[in-house]
Design a protein around this motif. Sequence first.
Motif, PDB file in Angstrom:
ATOM      1  N   PHE A 113       0.847  -1.205   0.000  1.00  0.00           N
ATOM      2  CA  PHE A 113       0.000   0.000   0.000  1.00  0.00           C
ATOM      3  C   PHE A 113       0.880   1.252   0.000  1.00  0.00           C
ATOM      4  O   PHE A 113       0.695   2.158  -0.812  1.00  0.00           O
ATOM      5  CB  PHE A 113      -0.918  -0.023   1.227  1.00  0.00           C
ATOM      6  N   TYR A 114       1.873   1.293   0.906  1.00  0.00           N
ATOM      7  CA  TYR A 114       2.750   2.452   0.983  1.00  0.00           C
ATOM      8  C   TYR A 114       3.682   2.533  -0.226  1.00  0.00           C
ATOM      9  O   TYR A 114       4.029   3.615  -0.679  1.00  0.00           O
ATOM     10  CB  TYR A 114       3.546   2.447   2.285  1.00  0.00           C
ATOM     11  N   ALA A 115       4.084   1.390  -0.775  1.00  0.00           N
ATOM     12  CA  ALA A 115       4.936   1.399  -1.967  1.00  0.00           C
ATOM     13  C   ALA A 115       4.200   2.001  -3.155  1.00  0.00           C
ATOM     14  O   ALA A 115       4.787   2.758  -3.938  1.00  0.00           O
ATOM     15  CB  ALA A 115       5.395  -0.023  -2.293  1.00  0.00           C
ATOM     16  N   LEU A 124       3.399  13.257  -0.838  1.00  0.00           N
ATOM     17  CA  LEU A 124       3.886  12.338   0.184  1.00  0.00           C
ATOM     18  C   LEU A 124       4.504  13.164   1.310  1.00  0.00           C
ATOM     19  O   LEU A 124       5.601  13.694   1.154  1.00  0.00           O
ATOM     20  CB  LEU A 124       4.920  11.373  -0.401  1.00  0.00           C
ATOM     21  N   PRO A 125       3.800  13.303   2.448  1.00  0.00           N
ATOM     22  CA  PRO A 125       4.374  14.067   3.562  1.00  0.00           C
ATOM     23  C   PRO A 125       5.669  13.416   4.054  1.00  0.00           C
ATOM     24  O   PRO A 125       5.827  12.194   3.984  1.00  0.00           O
ATOM     25  CB  PRO A 125       3.296  13.991   4.638  1.00  0.00           C
ATOM     26  N   ALA A 126       6.572  14.218   4.555  1.00  0.00           N
ATOM     27  CA  ALA A 126       7.870  13.718   4.998  1.00  0.00           C
ATOM     28  C   ALA A 126       7.740  12.662   6.085  1.00  0.00           C
ATOM     29  O   ALA A 126       8.538  11.733   6.165  1.00  0.00           O
ATOM     30  CB  ALA A 126       8.722  14.887   5.494  1.00  0.00           C
ATOM     31  N   CYS A 127       6.713  12.753   6.912  1.00  0.00           N
ATOM     32  CA  CYS A 127       6.569  11.833   8.040  1.00  0.00           C
ATOM     33  C   CYS A 127       5.686  10.623   7.711  1.00  0.00           C
ATOM     34  O   CYS A 127       5.368   9.834   8.598  1.00  0.00           O
ATOM     35  CB  CYS A 127       6.001  12.576   9.243  1.00  0.00           C
ATOM     36  N   ALA A 128       5.306  10.442   6.468  1.00  0.00           N
ATOM     37  CA  ALA A 128       4.358   9.376   6.111  1.00  0.00           C
ATOM     38  C   ALA A 128       4.980   7.984   6.173  1.00  0.00           C
ATOM     39  O   ALA A 128       4.290   7.006   6.443  1.00  0.00           O
ATOM     40  CB  ALA A 128       3.786   9.615   4.718  1.00  0.00           C
ATOM     41  N   ILE A 129       6.281   7.859   5.920  1.00  0.00           N
ATOM     42  CA  ILE A 129       6.934   6.553   5.852  1.00  0.00           C
ATOM     43  C   ILE A 129       7.899   6.415   7.023  1.00  0.00           C
ATOM     44  O   ILE A 129       8.874   7.156   7.132  1.00  0.00           O
ATOM     45  CB  ILE A 129       7.698   6.387   4.515  1.00  0.00           C
ATOM     46  N   SER A 130       7.620   5.432   7.883  1.00  0.00           N
ATOM     47  CA  SER A 130       8.518   5.189   9.017  1.00  0.00           C
ATOM     48  C   SER A 130       9.756   4.435   8.539  1.00  0.00           C
ATOM     49  O   SER A 130       9.771   3.874   7.435  1.00  0.00           O
ATOM     50  CB  SER A 130       7.798   4.364  10.091  1.00  0.00           C
ATOM     51  N   SER A 131      10.779   4.385   9.369  1.00  0.00           N
ATOM     52  CA  SER A 131      11.998   3.673   8.979  1.00  0.00           C
ATOM     53  C   SER A 131      11.740   2.172   8.830  1.00  0.00           C
ATOM     54  O   SER A 131      12.288   1.528   7.934  1.00  0.00           O
ATOM     55  CB  SER A 131      13.122   3.932   9.984  1.00  0.00           C
ATOM     56  N   SER A 132      10.896   1.599   9.666  1.00  0.00           N
ATOM     57  CA  SER A 132      10.605   0.170   9.523  1.00  0.00           C
ATOM     58  C   SER A 132       9.819  -0.108   8.247  1.00  0.00           C
ATOM     59  O   SER A 132      10.043  -1.115   7.574  1.00  0.00           O
ATOM     60  CB  SER A 132       9.858  -0.368  10.750  1.00  0.00           C
ATOM     61  N   MET A 133       8.905   0.792   7.866  1.00  0.00           N
ATOM     62  CA  MET A 133       8.162   0.627   6.620  1.00  0.00           C
ATOM     63  C   MET A 133       9.107   0.789   5.432  1.00  0.00           C
ATOM     64  O   MET A 133       9.029   0.058   4.447  1.00  0.00           O
ATOM     65  CB  MET A 133       7.006   1.631   6.541  1.00  0.00           C
ATOM     66  N   ARG A 134      10.003   1.762   5.527  1.00  0.00           N
ATOM     67  CA  ARG A 134      11.006   1.956   4.478  1.00  0.00           C
ATOM     68  C   ARG A 134      11.819   0.683   4.282  1.00  0.00           C
ATOM     69  O   ARG A 134      12.000   0.200   3.162  1.00  0.00           O
ATOM     70  CB  ARG A 134      11.927   3.119   4.857  1.00  0.00           C
ATOM     71  N   ASN A 135      12.289   0.094   5.391  1.00  0.00           N
ATOM     72  CA  ASN A 135      13.097  -1.119   5.311  1.00  0.00           C
ATOM     73  C   ASN A 135      12.307  -2.287   4.728  1.00  0.00           C
ATOM     74  O   ASN A 135      12.837  -3.083   3.952  1.00  0.00           O
ATOM     75  CB  ASN A 135      13.643  -1.480   6.692  1.00  0.00           C
ATOM     76  N   MET A 137       9.772  -2.131   2.610  1.00  0.00           N
ATOM     77  CA  MET A 137       9.585  -1.909   1.167  1.00  0.00           C
ATOM     78  C   MET A 137      10.874  -2.197   0.397  1.00  0.00           C
ATOM     79  O   MET A 137      10.844  -2.806  -0.672  1.00  0.00           O
ATOM     80  CB  MET A 137       9.108  -0.483   0.899  1.00  0.00           C
ATOM     81  N   LEU A 138      12.009  -1.769   0.949  1.00  0.00           N
ATOM     82  CA  LEU A 138      13.291  -2.021   0.287  1.00  0.00           C
ATOM     83  C   LEU A 138      13.628  -3.506   0.261  1.00  0.00           C
ATOM     84  O   LEU A 138      14.056  -4.032  -0.768  1.00  0.00           O
ATOM     85  CB  LEU A 138      14.413  -1.242   0.985  1.00  0.00           C
ATOM     86  N   SER A 139      13.415  -4.190   1.378  1.00  0.00           N
ATOM     87  CA  SER A 139      13.773  -5.614   1.441  1.00  0.00           C
ATOM     88  C   SER A 139      12.946  -6.454   0.480  1.00  0.00           C
ATOM     89  O   SER A 139      13.409  -7.467  -0.026  1.00  0.00           O
ATOM     90  CB  SER A 139      13.646  -6.147   2.871  1.00  0.00           C
ATOM     91  N   MET A 148      13.199   6.346  -3.449  1.00  0.00           N
ATOM     92  CA  MET A 148      13.071   6.831  -2.071  1.00  0.00           C
ATOM     93  C   MET A 148      13.844   8.149  -1.886  1.00  0.00           C
ATOM     94  O   MET A 148      13.372   9.046  -1.212  1.00  0.00           O
ATOM     95  CB  MET A 148      13.537   5.782  -1.086  1.00  0.00           C
ATOM     96  N   ARG A 149      15.030   8.220  -2.506  1.00  0.00           N
ATOM     97  CA  ARG A 149      15.791   9.467  -2.427  1.00  0.00           C
ATOM     98  C   ARG A 149      15.034  10.599  -3.112  1.00  0.00           C
ATOM     99  O   ARG A 149      14.971  11.714  -2.593  1.00  0.00           O
ATOM    100  CB  ARG A 149      17.162   9.290  -3.078  1.00  0.00           C
ATOM    101  N   GLU A 150      14.440  10.304  -4.288  1.00  0.00           N
ATOM    102  CA  GLU A 150      13.663  11.320  -5.011  1.00  0.00           C
ATOM    103  C   GLU A 150      12.529  11.859  -4.146  1.00  0.00           C
ATOM    104  O   GLU A 150      12.205  13.035  -4.200  1.00  0.00           O
ATOM    105  CB  GLU A 150      13.044  10.719  -6.279  1.00  0.00           C
TER     106      GLU A 150
END
Length: 154
Positions: A113-115, A124-135, A137-139, A148-150
């Motif tokens: 959903f977040y991806a 996409l607000p800066a606080c919308a994606i937590s570090s665990s969600m980021r990890n 999605m990447l994994s 993600m950098r963009e």
Amino acid sequence: MRADISDQFFGELLQALGLDPAALPGWWQGWPPGQHVQRWRDALGLTEAEIVAIAQATRQDHPEPPDGPKALDRAMQRAAQRKADNASRKRRRGKPGSVLAPAATPSADVPAFYAAWMNSDSHLPACAISSSMRNAMLSRGLVTPDRMRERGVL
């Protein structure tokens, strides 16, 4: 992507939540809340009527209107899961001895959903994606590190 939500539907949702369209709190103003509500329909597979009914039901437990659409995400995800479970039960009815794997639903796949949000061009607000969600999605390879950098997440 499906069509934007109509002003009429958004107005019905605001009415179901007990919000005055003439004096909306900041979280309900502009286009971001409309896109958020659109994701409930498109990503979770809820109909507009179901979204309004769920919004009305949340007011029974919470007398104050929600601060913004994000406050309703859990209720919408649970409703989408129930809808998928009911559909799965209906498919199994009449088939003795058959065991089906649980249906994969958008609400059960939160990283996807977040991806989808991350890969879209919507706000996409800066606080919308937590570090665990980021990890997560990447994994799973749902989003590239470059994307993600963009979007200012990595």
